[in-house]
Design a protein around this motif. Sequence first.
Motif, PDB file in Angstrom:
ATOM      1  N   HIS A 223       0.819  -1.205   0.000  1.00 18.79           N
ATOM      2  CA  HIS A 223       0.000   0.000   0.000  1.00 18.79           C
ATOM      3  C   HIS A 223       0.857   1.260   0.000  1.00 18.79           C
ATOM      4  N   THR A 224       0.285   2.324  -0.589  1.00 22.57           N
ATOM      5  CA  THR A 224       0.987   3.615  -0.643  1.00 22.57           C
ATOM      6  C   THR A 224       0.894   4.280   0.744  1.00 22.57           C
ATOM      7  N   LYS A 226      -0.334   7.015   1.470  1.00 22.51           N
ATOM      8  CA  LYS A 226      -1.652   7.642   1.615  1.00 22.51           C
ATOM      9  C   LYS A 226      -2.692   6.612   2.092  1.00 22.51           C
ATOM     10  N   MET A 227      -2.647   5.429   1.501  1.00 23.00           N
ATOM     11  CA  MET A 227      -3.570   4.357   1.903  1.00 23.00           C
ATOM     12  C   MET A 227      -3.341   3.991   3.369  1.00 23.00           C
ATOM     13  N   ILE A 228      -2.053   3.886   3.722  1.00 23.20           N
ATOM     14  CA  ILE A 228      -1.711   3.489   5.098  1.00 23.20           C
ATOM     15  C   ILE A 228      -2.238   4.537   6.086  1.00 23.20           C
ATOM     16  N   GLU A 229      -2.060   5.822   5.709  1.00 24.10           N
ATOM     17  CA  GLU A 229      -2.598   6.908   6.555  1.00 24.10           C
ATOM     18  C   GLU A 229      -4.099   6.725   6.766  1.00 24.10           C
ATOM     19  N   GLY A 230      -4.797   6.390   5.680  1.00 23.88           N
ATOM     20  CA  GLY A 230      -6.252   6.159   5.740  1.00 23.88           C
ATOM     21  C   GLY A 230      -6.607   5.035   6.704  1.00 23.88           C
ATOM     22  N   PHE A 231      -5.857   3.936   6.646  1.00 22.88           N
ATOM     23  CA  PHE A 231      -6.117   2.808   7.559  1.00 22.88           C
ATOM     24  C   PHE A 231      -5.971   3.256   9.015  1.00 22.88           C
ATOM     25  N   VAL A 232      -4.870   3.991   9.271  1.00 24.10           N
ATOM     26  CA  VAL A 232      -4.566   4.411  10.642  1.00 24.10           C
ATOM     27  C   VAL A 232      -5.674   5.351  11.140  1.00 24.10           C
ATOM     28  N   ARG A 233      -6.084   6.302  10.265  1.00 22.67           N
ATOM     29  CA  ARG A 233      -7.113   7.276  10.651  1.00 22.67           C
ATOM     30  C   ARG A 233      -8.440   6.567  10.954  1.00 22.67           C
ATOM     31  N   ARG A 234      -8.841   5.657  10.037  1.00 20.94           N
ATOM     32  CA  ARG A 234     -10.139   4.981  10.234  1.00 20.94           C
ATOM     33  C   ARG A 234     -10.125   4.105  11.482  1.00 20.94           C
ATOM     34  N   LYS A 235      -8.988   3.485  11.730  1.00 25.03           N
ATOM     35  CA  LYS A 235      -8.886   2.611  12.906  1.00 25.03           C
ATOM     36  C   LYS A 235      -9.061   3.429  14.185  1.00 25.03           C
ATOM     37  N   LYS A 236      -8.427   4.613  14.189  1.00 23.45           N
ATOM     38  CA  LYS A 236      -8.513   5.492  15.356  1.00 23.45           C
ATOM     39  C   LYS A 236      -9.968   5.903  15.598  1.00 23.45           C
ATOM     40  N   ILE A 237     -10.650   6.320  14.518  1.00 25.57           N
ATOM     41  CA  ILE A 237     -12.049   6.756  14.638  1.00 25.57           C
ATOM     42  C   ILE A 237     -12.905   5.601  15.165  1.00 25.57           C
ATOM     43  N   ASN A 238     -12.689   4.421  14.601  1.00 24.80           N
ATOM     44  CA  ASN A 238     -13.475   3.264  15.038  1.00 24.80           C
ATOM     45  C   ASN A 238     -13.219   2.937  16.510  1.00 24.80           C
ATOM     46  N   GLU A 239     -11.964   3.025  16.904  1.00 21.21           N
ATOM     47  CA  GLU A 239     -11.623   2.729  18.303  1.00 21.21           C
ATOM     48  C   GLU A 239     -12.304   3.724  19.242  1.00 21.21           C
ATOM     49  N   GLN A 240     -12.311   5.000  18.817  1.00 25.67           N
ATOM     50  CA  GLN A 240     -12.958   6.035  19.650  1.00 25.67           C
ATOM     51  C   GLN A 240     -14.452   5.758  19.788  1.00 25.67           C
ATOM     52  N   MET A 281      -1.294  -6.169   0.965  1.00 26.76           N
ATOM     53  CA  MET A 281      -2.393  -7.142   0.883  1.00 26.76           C
ATOM     54  C   MET A 281      -1.794  -8.523   0.680  1.00 26.76           C
ATOM     55  N   LEU A 282      -2.603  -9.516   0.930  1.00 35.03           N
ATOM     56  CA  LEU A 282      -2.214 -10.880   0.570  1.00 35.03           C
ATOM     57  C   LEU A 282      -2.291 -10.993  -0.948  1.00 35.03           C
ATOM     58  N   THR A 283      -1.427 -11.779  -1.539  1.00 42.19           N
ATOM     59  CA  THR A 283      -1.555 -12.055  -2.974  1.00 42.19           C
ATOM     60  C   THR A 283      -2.712 -13.053  -3.152  1.00 42.19           C
ATOM     61  N   PRO A 284      -3.275 -13.161  -4.363  1.00 35.57           N
ATOM     62  CA  PRO A 284      -4.337 -14.150  -4.560  1.00 35.57           C
ATOM     63  C   PRO A 284      -3.866 -15.574  -4.196  1.00 35.57           C
ATOM     64  N   GLU A 285      -2.585 -15.875  -4.468  1.00 36.07           N
ATOM     65  CA  GLU A 285      -2.074 -17.223  -4.150  1.00 36.07           C
ATOM     66  C   GLU A 285      -2.089 -17.455  -2.634  1.00 36.07           C
ATOM     67  N   GLU A 286      -1.692 -16.413  -1.872  1.00 34.05           N
ATOM     68  CA  GLU A 286      -1.695 -16.559  -0.412  1.00 34.05           C
ATOM     69  C   GLU A 286      -3.132 -16.700   0.111  1.00 34.05           C
ATOM     70  N   ALA A 287      -4.049 -15.865  -0.452  1.00 39.62           N
ATOM     71  CA  ALA A 287      -5.452 -15.939  -0.003  1.00 39.62           C
ATOM     72  C   ALA A 287      -6.032 -17.324  -0.309  1.00 39.62           C
ATOM     73  N   ALA A 288      -5.687 -17.866  -1.496  1.00 36.26           N
ATOM     74  CA  ALA A 288      -6.187 -19.208  -1.861  1.00 36.26           C
ATOM     75  C   ALA A 288      -5.610 -20.266  -0.915  1.00 36.26           C
ATOM     76  N   ALA A 289      -4.344 -20.090  -0.530  1.00 38.92           N
ATOM     77  CA  ALA A 289      -3.712 -21.057   0.381  1.00 38.92           C
ATOM     78  C   ALA A 289      -4.351 -20.961   1.770  1.00 38.92           C
ATOM     79  N   ILE A 290      -4.744 -19.753   2.191  1.00 35.60           N
ATOM     80  CA  ILE A 290      -5.425 -19.571   3.481  1.00 35.60           C
ATOM     81  C   ILE A 290      -6.772 -20.289   3.457  1.00 35.60           C
ATOM     82  N   GLN A 291      -7.395 -20.356   2.288  1.00 38.57           N
ATOM     83  CA  GLN A 291      -8.670 -21.079   2.139  1.00 38.57           C
ATOM     84  C   GLN A 291      -8.433 -22.569   1.836  1.00 38.57           C
ATOM     85  N   THR A 292      -7.172 -22.972   1.879  1.00 32.75           N
ATOM     86  CA  THR A 292      -6.731 -24.357   1.655  1.00 32.75           C
ATOM     87  C   THR A 292      -7.118 -24.925   0.286  1.00 32.75           C
ATOM     88  N   PHE A 293      -7.157 -24.045  -0.730  1.00 30.24           N
ATOM     89  CA  PHE A 293      -7.280 -24.548  -2.096  1.00 30.24           C
ATOM     90  C   PHE A 293      -5.943 -25.223  -2.446  1.00 30.24           C
TER      91      PHE A 293
END
Length: 332
Positions: A223-224, A226-240, A281-293
């Motif tokens: 993530h860029t 800017k995206m990371i900043e967005g995650f941090v900001r939203r998490k803070k708001i949600n926690e509050q 993010m997880l790559t599609p291969e990692e996400a598929a492995a998490i779902q045990t495909f």
Amino acid sequence: MNKNPMENEEYRPKVVDLFCGAGGLSTGFRMAGFDVLLGIDNIPIFCETFEKNDHQAICGDIRTISVEQIKQAIDNKKIEVVVGGPPCQGFSMAGRRNTKDPRNSLFMEFVRIVAGLKPKFFVMENVPGILTMKTEKGELVKDIIFNVYKMIGYNVEVKKLNAADYGVPQKRKRVVFIGTNTKKSITFPEPTHSQKDNSNQKKWVPVSSVIKSKDKVESNFFHTPKMIEGFVRRKKINEQKGKGFGAQYLKMDEPSYTISARYWKDGSDALVKYSENEIRMLTPEEAAAIQTFPSDYKFAGSKRDIYTQIGNAVPCLLGKAVAEEIKKSLLK
Ligand SMILES: C[S@@+](CC[C@H](N)C(=O)[O-])C[C@H]1O[C@@H](n2cnc3c(N)ncnc32)[C@H](O)[C@@H]1O
């Protein structure tokens, strides 16, 4: 062929998968030695994935597909198990008289096909919320499900299962209804894994077992700032606000959080964090492995389509654990 399945090592009970998606549940049944003869889904890309992995699919709206059509597609072979996960939003389908009543939903399509094919068992999976969901009149949807199946001669039992308890590197809870029109027993798989070490079960599989090393992941999954900043900001708001939601960072020594069908958006369900400014993010291969495909499973469509299919799926190893129980019952 030997008439007594118990004396026949090649006994491969036959399955039809309704609302098959990419085929996570079907793959689990295959792993347990079942033959999946057909899947039905209304999204062409999902059907393409299903077919790419050597399954036959009918692509269309299930409400328009007759039992006769299904029988023709499977050469009138006897089906032992019907499986599938009718979408839960089907319980509020527009355009029907009482839109919030499950009796008017896609769930009833599942019932119609079970009534027509008369399998010895069915497996219907859904989200945990279904256990407490009520109709507008205040009836429990779960009770309606039991009653409707009773009317077509099926005895039903239900249980909430956590995929992590069956060797899946993901905490994902699903509700499984198993029904039978025989006198055979309905049993659910005993957990093979648990959160803590103990003598009977192995420890939950950590997500680290499927995560690629940093240098093997393309830069576009990171993530860029800017995206990371967005995650941090939203998490803070949600926690509050006292909400636990927001970006979730994987704990490498634990199973992953649930990967949802929305994962493609920004991966905030389950992110890999190396440092404050290295988050991906997880790559599609990692996400598929998490779902045990299986690692050679083929997915059709764009990156977004692939994440959606993966996020929709029943983890294959959870499907396999349920399938093995059904096979034991069929062999009794
Ligand atoms: C939760 S997903 C199923 C996932 C699948 N069991 C697996 O393990 O991969 C539900 C599926 O129902 C399909 N679906 C929704 N409405 C449908 C309809 N009217 N007819 C046929 N399929 C439908 C969706 O396209 C979606 O793939």
